[in-house]
Scaffold this active site. Structure first.
Site, PDB file in Angstrom:
ATOM      1  N   LEU A 142       1.903  13.535  38.017  1.00 32.09           N
ATOM      2  CA  LEU A 142       3.120  13.330  38.296  1.00 32.09           C
ATOM      3  C   LEU A 142       3.148  11.952  38.817  1.00 32.09           C
ATOM      4  O   LEU A 142       2.354  11.597  40.033  1.00 32.09           O
ATOM      5  CB  LEU A 142       3.782  14.400  39.101  1.00 32.09           C
ATOM      6  CG  LEU A 142       5.139  14.157  39.463  1.00 32.09           C
ATOM      7  CD1 LEU A 142       6.009  14.284  38.243  1.00 32.09           C
ATOM      8  CD2 LEU A 142       5.591  15.017  40.858  1.00 32.09           C
ATOM      9  N   HIS A 143       3.979  10.820  38.388  1.00 30.48           N
ATOM     10  CA  HIS A 143       4.120   9.458  38.972  1.00 30.48           C
ATOM     11  C   HIS A 143       5.327   9.076  38.840  1.00 30.48           C
ATOM     12  O   HIS A 143       6.137   9.294  37.838  1.00 30.48           O
ATOM     13  CB  HIS A 143       3.006   8.654  38.341  1.00 30.48           C
ATOM     14  CG  HIS A 143       2.897   8.548  36.946  1.00 30.48           C
ATOM     15  ND1 HIS A 143       2.745   9.372  36.128  1.00 30.48           N
ATOM     16  CD2 HIS A 143       3.645   7.578  36.172  1.00 30.48           C
ATOM     17  CE1 HIS A 143       2.597   8.883  34.845  1.00 30.48           C
ATOM     18  NE2 HIS A 143       3.433   7.892  34.812  1.00 30.48           N
ATOM     19  N   LEU A 144       5.792   8.447  40.057  1.00 30.43           N
ATOM     20  CA  LEU A 144       7.246   7.749  40.055  1.00 30.43           C
ATOM     21  C   LEU A 144       6.920   6.344  39.836  1.00 30.43           C
ATOM     22  O   LEU A 144       6.138   5.777  40.377  1.00 30.43           O
ATOM     23  CB  LEU A 144       7.570   8.044  41.551  1.00 30.43           C
ATOM     24  CG  LEU A 144       9.104   7.342  41.741  1.00 30.43           C
ATOM     25  CD1 LEU A 144      10.326   7.891  41.192  1.00 30.43           C
ATOM     26  CD2 LEU A 144       9.169   7.457  43.378  1.00 30.43           C
TER      27      LEU A 144
END
Length: 834
Positions: A730-732
Site C-alpha cells: 500500500l502506498h500513497l
DNA sequence: GTTCTAGAAC
DNA sequence: GTTCTAGAAC
C-alpha cells in the site's frame, strides 16, 4: 401498507392524472373517459412525502395546463431497477409526436466509461433540439441529480423524477444475473455495487426542484408510468406533486436487509430449469433462481417477484432419504463454478464424480454430499446419474436438495463441514452460496477466514474453523467451512478462461481435490484432538493449492506461506540472484531492490507451486516497494528514501510522473493494496496522509507554484486477476499536478493519476470510516480512456500534445477537487499557518 | 512498474 | 520518414 384508495391498474395513467382539456391533442390510441378515476390516482399521493411542498390531490388535478414545455425525466434507481428498460419503453412507445431522447451514461462513452458531464451535455443538446429527455443513470443522491435539475430549470423544462423503488433483492438479482449490460455491470460485482449504491440513496424530494415525483414500486407502476409518458402529447404537462409513494417505511437498502428478509433465497444455483413451488422448502422466501433472474432482467417483469412470493406458504418439503451414518464425517458441498462461473454442466458433473470417486475409495469413514437448492438442478441429476453408473457407494457420496446453510435444521442432514463457493477475496457478497454462508455463519466467519487466508486462487481451497458462537455451528452442527474457488468460464467476468476447457477442467478438478483433501485433513486432525479447537484450527486452516495437495505433508513447515496464500513469493531466477549478490540499489526494473540474501530456493519452489494454475503473481518488479517497506535499512544510503518510521517509508518515486512525486509506503506486512484496507487501518491511513501533507508542504515551500494531490491508485480486488500491473504494498502518491516529467509516457500513466482511478486520500479515509472498505473502481477501461486535460477536460490525441497543452493550461481544477482541500497549494498552507 | 519494438497513424 | 501507441518481455 397502502392507506390510500386502491389504484386502478387497468385504467390509462394519463387519464388518471391529466384530465384532458379541449385543446389537448389526444394520443393516437383511445383513452378511457377522463374523469372517472382522477381522484383515485391522486389519492395515492402521500402529502408528507417530498416535504411540505407536496401538493393536495385537488391541486394536482388542476395543475394540468398546456405549456408546450419540454420534460426532463430523471430516472432514479440502482442498477437492475429497470431504468434503461423504462427509457427504451418510452422511446419505443411514444406516440403523440413529443420527441424523446434517452441520455444513458452506460452508453454515452461509446465503450468507455461515461461521465455525468457527457450526460449533461447530451441532455442540453437534446433539449435545445426541442426534445424531452430521459436521464438514464442512477441519480441516487441529491448531488447527482442537482445538475440535471439545474439544466431543466435553465431551459424552463418540467423536471420529473421517476423513482424505480423496487425491492433491493430484485435489483441485485437482476444485475447479478444479466448479461450484455451496456455498462458492463453484472455478475458478483454487481451485487456489491447495488448494495453500495443504495447506501447513498436519497429519496427524491419536491424541494430539490422537481415538479413531479413518481414512485414505481412494482411492474404495474412502471407500466403505468411508461404509458403515461408515451401518451404525453407535445403540449401536455403532467400534474405536479408526489405520486405513488405508498409506504412510509424505511427504504430497504443493502444486502443485509435482503438476507434478513430472504436469508436463503440467494443460495439458488443456476440449474438451467425453472423452479416450481414444490422445489421450495417452507420458510424460504423469494427464491430467485438464476434462470428466473435472467428472465426478470430481460423483460423487466415484476411478475417474477410476485410469482416467487406466491410460492411461499404452499410448498411441500421434499422428502429425501439421508443415509444414516453417525460414524462418518460429512462434507456438504455446492457445485463449484457452474452457476456464476458458467462452467459446462456435463464436464463439471464428470469432474465431480471423478473426484468424489477417488476420494471415497481412499477414505472409508468420510462422506461427501453434493447440495443444490433446487430439486430440478441439472448438475445434481447429472451427478446422480453418473455416480450411479459408476456404482459409487451411495452412502459415501450422494446428492441432496436443500439449503446448504440449513441442512440439519431443515433437511435432517448432519454435516461436519460445508464447502463455500467462495470468491477470490474470501469476502461475503455476490448473492449466491457465498453470501448465504457468510450470512448464516455470522460475522465470526469473516474474522476466522481472515486469520486463515486473505485470498484464494482458482483451483484451491482453505479450511476455516467456525467459531463456537457461529449460528451455523450452534444450529447446524457445522464445525468448518472450506472456501473453494473454481475456474471462471463466464466471459462477463474479468478472469474468464475464454472457453479454455483444458485449463478449466484442470482447475475445477484441482478445486475439488483441494476441497476434499482439506476435508480429510480436518478429520485426521480431529481423530486425536476432537475438543482442541486451537489445535484443529492450526492444522486445518491451511490453503491447499492445486499442485500442492499432494505435497501438503511435505511442506507443513511452511506455515507463513500457507497462512497468507495471496502472494506467490517473488519469482527470482538463479541468474537474478547471482547478479543481485551484494547489491542493494534502488531499481524496480531488474529487481535489484530485493535483498541479496533472499531465500532463493524456497522462493522458486514456492513460485512453482503457486504459479501452477494461473500464473497470476506479483511480478518481480512489483515487489520493489514491498522490499523497501520491509527492509528500508538496506537502502539507507540511497538518496531516494526520504523518511523512515516504524509505520511507513517515504520514497521518491523512481519514475516520477511530475516535478515532485513521492510515495508514502505503509510498512504493514500483508497490506498490499487498497483492497486489503479496512477500518483497523484508519489510523495508519491518517498517518500516511499527514506525512504526505507534510512533504507536500515542504515541496510547496521550495516552489510555491506547485499544487499537490494525495491519493491511491485504485488497485482493485480484481487487479490481481486482471493482471493489472501495480506495485505491491500500500502506498500513497504525493504528486504535483504539473505532470511535467519524462516519466509520464503513456495513457495508462496519465489516466492513473487523473481519472477516478486515482482515489483521493481524504475520500479513501472517509469511505473506510463509513463503509469499512474503499470504493474501488474495478473498471480497467479507466486506464484506456481518452486523454483529457485534468484541469479544463479538453481532449488530446496523444501524450505529446497533451503534455504540450497541460504545460500552459491555467484553467481552474474541477470543482470536486477544489472542495475539501484535495488540492494542496501555497494558499492551503498559508491558510493553515494563519 | 519499465523497456523494447512492430506496426499504425500521421 | 517520423511519431506514437500498445503489447510482449522482463
Amino acid at each position: 401498507m397502502n392507506n390510500g384508495p386502491d389504484l386502478s391498474r387497468h385504467e390509462h395513467p394519463l387519464r388518471l392524472s391529466v384530465p384532458p382539456s379541449p385543446c389537448v391533442v389526444r394520443p393516437a390510441r383511445e383513452l378511457p373517459p377522463p374523469s372517472s378515476c382522477t381522484h383515485k390516482f391522486l389519492g395515492e399521493m402521500d402529502a408528507d412525502a417530498g416535504g411540505s411542498s407536496a401538493i393536495t390531490p385537488d391541486a394536482g388535478a388542476e395543475t394540468r395546463e398546456v405549456t408546450g414545455k419540454n420534460v426532463v425525466v430523471i430516472l432514479v434507481g440502482p442498477p437492475g431497477s429497470g431504468k434503461s428498460t423504462f427509457a427504451e419503453a418510452v422511446l419505443a412507445g411514444a406516440n403523440t409526436g413529443r420527441p424523446w431522447a434517452r441520455v444513458c451514461q452506460d452508453t454515452i462513452g461509446k465503450g468507455k466509461a461515461g461521465t455525468k458531464i457527457q450526460c449533461l451535455k447530451a441532455a442540453a443538446d437534446a433539449l435545445k433540439e426541442g426534445k424531452s429527455v430521459l436521464i438514464d443513470r442512477c441519480n441516487l443522491d441529491r448531488e447527482q441529480r442537482a445538475d440535471f435539475l439545474k439544466l431543466g430549470s435553465t431551459v424552463q423544462a418540467d423536471v420529473h423524477a421517476v423513482f424505480l423503488d423496487l425491492p433491493t433483492k430484485v435489483c441485485i438479482s437482476r444485475s447479478v444475473s444479466r448479461t450484455g449490460h451496456e455498462g458492463n455491470l453484472q455478475g458478483g460485482m454487481a451485487a456489491m455495487v447495488v448494495n453500495r449504491m443504495l447506501k447513498k440513496l436519497e429519496t427524491p424530494l419536491l424541494t430539490e426542484g422537481f415538479s413531479r415525483i413518481m414512485f414505481c414500486k412494482d411492474d404495474d407502476d412502471i407500466k403505468q408510468a411508461v404509458d403515461m409518458y408515451c401518451a404525453l402529447g407535445p403540449s401536455h404537462s403532467l400534474a405536479s406533486g408526489v405520486f405513488g409513494q405508498k409506504s412510509k417505511g424505511p427504504v430497504q437498502s443493502g444486502i443485509t436487509k435482503f438476507f434478513k428478509k430472504a436469508d436463503t433465497s440467494s443460495v439458488e444455483k443456476s440449474s438451467g430449469t425453472k423452479l416450481t413451488s414444490s422445489e421450495r422448502k417452507p420458510g424460504q422466501k423469494n427464491p430467485l433462481s438464476k434462470q428466473e433472474n435472467l428472465e426478470a432482467g430481460g423483460t423487466c417483469s415484476m411478475e417474477v417477484e410476485k410469482k416467487l412470493n406466491n410460492m411461499n406458504g404452499n410448498e411441500e418439503r421434499s422428502k429425501q432419504i439421508v443415509p444414516a451414518d453417525i460414524n462418518s464425517s460429512t462434507l456438504a458441498f455446492p457445485s463449484i463454478s457452474t452457476a456464476d462461473f458458467q462452467f459446462d454442466l456435463e464436464r463439471a458433473s464428470d469432474i465431480i464424480v471423478d473426484a468424489a470417486t477417488e476420494f471415497v475409495q481412499k477414505h472409508d469413514n468420510m462422506r461427501l454430499v453434493l447440495v443444490d437448492l433446487s430439486q430440478k438442478s441439472r448438475i445434481l441429476s447429472l451427478v446422480k446419474d453418473k455416480a450411479a453408473k459408476k456404482s459409487i457407494d451411495s452412502s459415501r457420496f450422494f446428492t441432496f436438495v436443500g439449503d446448504i446453510t440449513q441442512l440439519h435444521s431443515k433437511g435432517g442432514l448432519q454435516c461436519n463441514a460445508i464447502a463455500n463457493a467462495a470468491n477470490w477475496r474470501l469476502k461475503p457478497g455476490g448473492g449466491g452460496v457465498n453470501a448465504a454462508i457468510f450470512n448464516a455463519a455470522g460475522e465470526g466467519l469473516q474474522h476466522a477466514t481472515k486469520e486463515c487466508a486473505d485470498t484464494l486462487r482458482p483451483g484451491s481451497s482453505v479450511t476455516v474453523p467456525l467459531p463456537s458462537t457461529s449460528p451455523l455451528r450452534q444450529r447446524e452442527g457445522v464445525t468448518h467451512v472450506i472456501h473453494v474457488l473454481g475456474p471462471n468460464m463466464n466471459p462477463m467476468r474479468p478472469d474468464c478462461l475464454k472457453n479454455d476447457y483444458t485449463q478449466g477442467c484442470k482447475i475445477l478438478h484441482d478445486a475439488y481435490n483441494s476441497l476434499f483433501e482439506n476435508f480429510a485433513s480436518i478429520f485426521q486432525s480431529y481423530t486425536g484432538k476432537q475438543n482442541d479447537e486451537t489445535s484443529s484450527k492450526k492444522s486445518a486452516s491451511r490453503v491447499i493449492s492445486p499442485t500442492d495437495s499432494k505435497m501438503k505433508r511435505e511442506d507443513s513447515h511452511d506455515s507463513e506461506r500457507t497462512k497468507k496464500c495471496k502472494l506467490p513469493p517473488p519469482i527470482l531466477t538463479s541468474r537474478q540472484h547471482q547478479e543481485r549478490k551484494g547489491t542493494s540499489t534502488l531499481n524496480y526494473h531488474d529487481n535489484t531492490m530485493v535483498p541479496s540474501d533472499a531465500p532463493s530456493q524456497a522462493r522458486e519452489e514456492g513460485s512453482k507451486r503457486n504459479g501452477a494454475v494461473t500464473n497470476k503473481s506479483w511480478g518481480s518488479w512489483a515487489q520493489a516497494l514491498y522490499e523497501v517497506a520491509m527492509h528500508p535499512e538496506k537502502y539507507k544510503n540511497s538518496n531516494s528514501i526520504l523518511e523512515v518510521s516504524d509505520e511507513l517509508v517515504v520514497l521518491k518515486d523512481l519514475y516520477p510522473k511530475a516535478k515532485k512525486h513521492v510515495l508514502v509506503i505503509s510498512r504493514t506486512d500483508g497490506l498490499d493494496s487498497l483492497a486489503d484496507v479496512n477500518k483497523e487501518h484508519l489510523s495508519l491511513l491518517r498517518s500516511m496522509h499527514s506525512v504526505g501533507v507534510k512533504w507536500a508542504q515542504k515541496f510547496v515551500e521550495e516552489d510555491a507554484s506547485l499544487i499537490f494531490r494525495l491519493g491511491y491508485h485504485s488497485q482493485s480486488c480484481l487487479s490481481w486477476l486482471l493482471q493489472v500491473p501495480s506495485m505491491r504494498q500500500l502506498h500513497l502518491h504525493v504528486i504535483s499536478q504539473d505532470f511535467n516529467s519524462p516519466g509520464l509516457k503513456n495513457k495508462k500513466h496519465w489516466n492513473s493519476f487523473t481519472s477516478v482511478f486515482f482515489l483521493d486520500s481524504l475520500d479513501v479515509m472517509e469511505e473506510i470510516d463509513q463503509h469499512g472498505s474503499a470504493a474501488i473502481s474495478s473498471d480497467e477501461k479507466l486506464l484506456a480512456m481518452e486523454l483529457r486535460c485534468h484541469r479544463c477536460r479538453s481532449a488530446h490525441p496523444n501524450i505529446p500534445k497533451l503534455k504540450s497543452h497541460i504545460s500552459s493550461c491555467k484553467s481552474s481544477f474541477p470543482a470536486h477537487l477544489l472542495k475539501k482541500d484535495k488540492l494542496l497549494s501555497a494558499s492551503t498552507f498559508s491558510m493553515d499557518c494563519t
